[in-house]
Design an enzyme around this catalytic site. Structure first.
Site, PDB file in Angstrom:
ATOM      1  N   GLN A   9      -0.987   5.407  -1.660  1.00 30.74           N
ATOM      2  CA  GLN A   9      -2.323   4.925  -1.293  1.00 30.74           C
ATOM      3  C   GLN A   9      -2.582   3.556  -1.956  1.00 30.74           C
ATOM      4  O   GLN A   9      -1.643   2.808  -2.127  1.00 30.74           O
ATOM      5  CB  GLN A   9      -3.414   5.938  -1.659  1.00 30.74           C
TER       6      GLN A   9
ATOM      7  N   LYS B  11       4.365  -0.787   0.008  1.00 34.44           N
ATOM      8  CA  LYS B  11       4.867  -0.312  -1.281  1.00 34.44           C
ATOM      9  C   LYS B  11       6.293   0.244  -1.168  1.00 34.44           C
ATOM     10  O   LYS B  11       7.119   0.023  -2.052  1.00 34.44           O
ATOM     11  CB  LYS B  11       3.942   0.789  -1.845  1.00 34.44           C
TER      12      LYS B  11
END
Ligand code: IMO
Ligand code: MG
Length: 423
Positions: free
Chosen positions: A222, A15
């Site tokens: 996450q 990410k």
């Protein structure tokens, strides 16, 4: 365009790299949940940065970076990251904004996180950063927020209340001596002084930005399967890592969000405990871990590795409303004879393709694999999607068809230039 970026697996999808790239077009980059359990790696031309709390857009000059109300902030870590960014010569004043409403991780949260793990029969394998206990206090309505650090009287009262109860628990349940008011209070007041210029009403800031037509990038930490609701509970983190968390964690309404982009690794990894249907056997797992340098950016733990699991990613696409995917670390699959994708599961002889939330089922399913030919060529240095080996493109095309989602970005290395955009 206001975009949410989310992980579709168990975190560590890459990410940080995609946020860094998308930051170029955004005006504001905002973290909306999690805390310093995250480890977002950004490789610029010559340097590697790992951020735990700081939005990954901080490296882009002039962009405003927010730590939203949904994030839990460890002041010690925030201070360290501010200092390390400053010492790298990056201007941060006026660009970093921390929500008054964000909850603060206290020393007792960190210790409790570790002590609780020792008592659990089924360990979660938390990062030990105090994330779970801090969110627990938030929901229990006894948490301490950033705004409290600016108000000595409020902080005194809340800390006293917390310690009175917590020290009792520490002593009686965990045989731990507990915590001294006199050592925590001045320390956290000091943090308040240091952070005063960063703390503000970020919901107001972001909403007025949207009204003025500025673009916001919401940085998920996450991943979908670590989400407190939709993850593999109880082997999850304590926040809403899915796209919905972006609204709760920033105060920006869902009607102002235009798009959700999902990030998935070309295979799967997981750190910590919990079910993982497509996990490799020990030998191949070690081989792939070394090949992909799959060691945690936060705790340094070896990551568990497995094949791409389309059952989980399809579900993640639905839960998050993902319209575009970034597929990361495709290069790590270079040179394999065959590559596999799990398209369905079987359990007690029955085949199904939906994601089972029953942990008992999930722990015992057998993956049904589609085996595709691998590619022997290296993808390293490729700059155009069309130049990828034919079989690598077939792999991506299989994923696209099975997931019924557009793949718009493919990553073949950690640096910015190792990124292929598909029109
Ligand atoms: P990024 O943002 C991978 C995992 C931990 C553990 C579980 C609960 O880098 O993708 P916690 O400390 O949050 O209570 O631990 O969640 N975990 C992550 N795994 N990447 C992360 O973040 C993670 N953050 C938490 O390993 O299994
Ligand atoms: Mg990580």
């Amino acid at each position: 365009m206001n975009v949410v970026l989310v992980g579709t697996q168990w975190g560590d999808e890459g990410k940080g790299k995609i946020i860094d790239i998308l930051s170029e077009k955004a005006d504001y980059i905002v973290r909306y949940q999690g805390g310093n359990n995250a480890g977002h790696t950004v490789v610029t031309g010559e340097k590697e940065y790992i951020f735990h709390l700081m939005p990954s857009g901080i490296l882009h000059k002039g962009k405003i970076c927010c730590i939203g109300n949904g994030v839990v902030v460890d002041p010690e870590i925030l201070l360290k990251e501010i200092e390390s960014i400053k010492s790298a010569g990056i201007k941060i004043d006026g660009r970093l904004k921390v929500s008054t409403l964000a909850h603060v991780i206290m020393p007792y949260h960190r210790i409790l996180d570790k002590l609780r793990e020792t008592k659990r029969a089924h360990k979660i394998g938390t990062t030990g950063r105090g994330i779970g206990p801090c969110y627990a206090d938030k929901i229990s309505r006894c948490g301490i927020r950033m705004i409290d650090l600016l108000n000595p009287a409020a902080l005194r009262e809340k800390l006293k209340d917390n310690l009175a109860e917590k020290n009792e628990v520490f002593r009686r349940v965990y045989r731990h001596p507990g915590f001294e008011f006199a050592s925590i209070y001045p320390q956290y007041l000091k943090y308040g002084k240091v952070f005063r210029s960063y703390i503000c009403d970020t919901a107001l800031l972001l909403n007025s930005a949207v009204t003025k037509g500025r673009e916001i990038l919401f940085e998920g930490a996450q991943g979908t399967y670590l989400d407190i609701d939709f993850g593999t509970y109880p082997f999850v983190t304590s926040s809403s890592a899915t796209a919905g968390g972006a609204c709760i964690g920033t105060g920006v309404s869902p009607v102002r969000i235009d798009k959700v982009i999902g990030v998935a690794k070309a295979y799967t990894t997981r750190v910590g405990e919990g079910p993982f249907p497509t996990e490799f056997d020990a030998d191949f797992g070690k081989f792939m871990r070394d090949k992909g340098r799959e060691f945690g950016a936060t705790t340094g733990r070896p990551r568990r590795c497995g094949w791409f699991d389309a059952v989980t990613v399809r579900q993640a696409i639905m839960i998050n409303g993902i319209s575009e995917l970034a597929i990361m670390k495709l290069d790590i699959l270079d040179g394999l004879k065959t590559v596999k994708v799990c398209t369905a599961y079987t359990y007690k002889g029955k085949r199904f393709s939906g994601f089972p939330y029953d942990l008992e089922v999930l722990e015992n399913v057998k993956p049904v694999y589609k085996e595709l030919p691998g590619w022997s060529e290296s993808t390293s240095g490729i700059r155009d999607y069309k130049d990828l080996p034919l079989r690598a493109r077939s792999y991506l095309s299989f994923l696209k068809d099975d997931l019924k989602a557009k793949i718009s970005i493919v990553s073949i290395g950690s640096s910015r230039k190792d990124t292929l955009f598909i029109k």
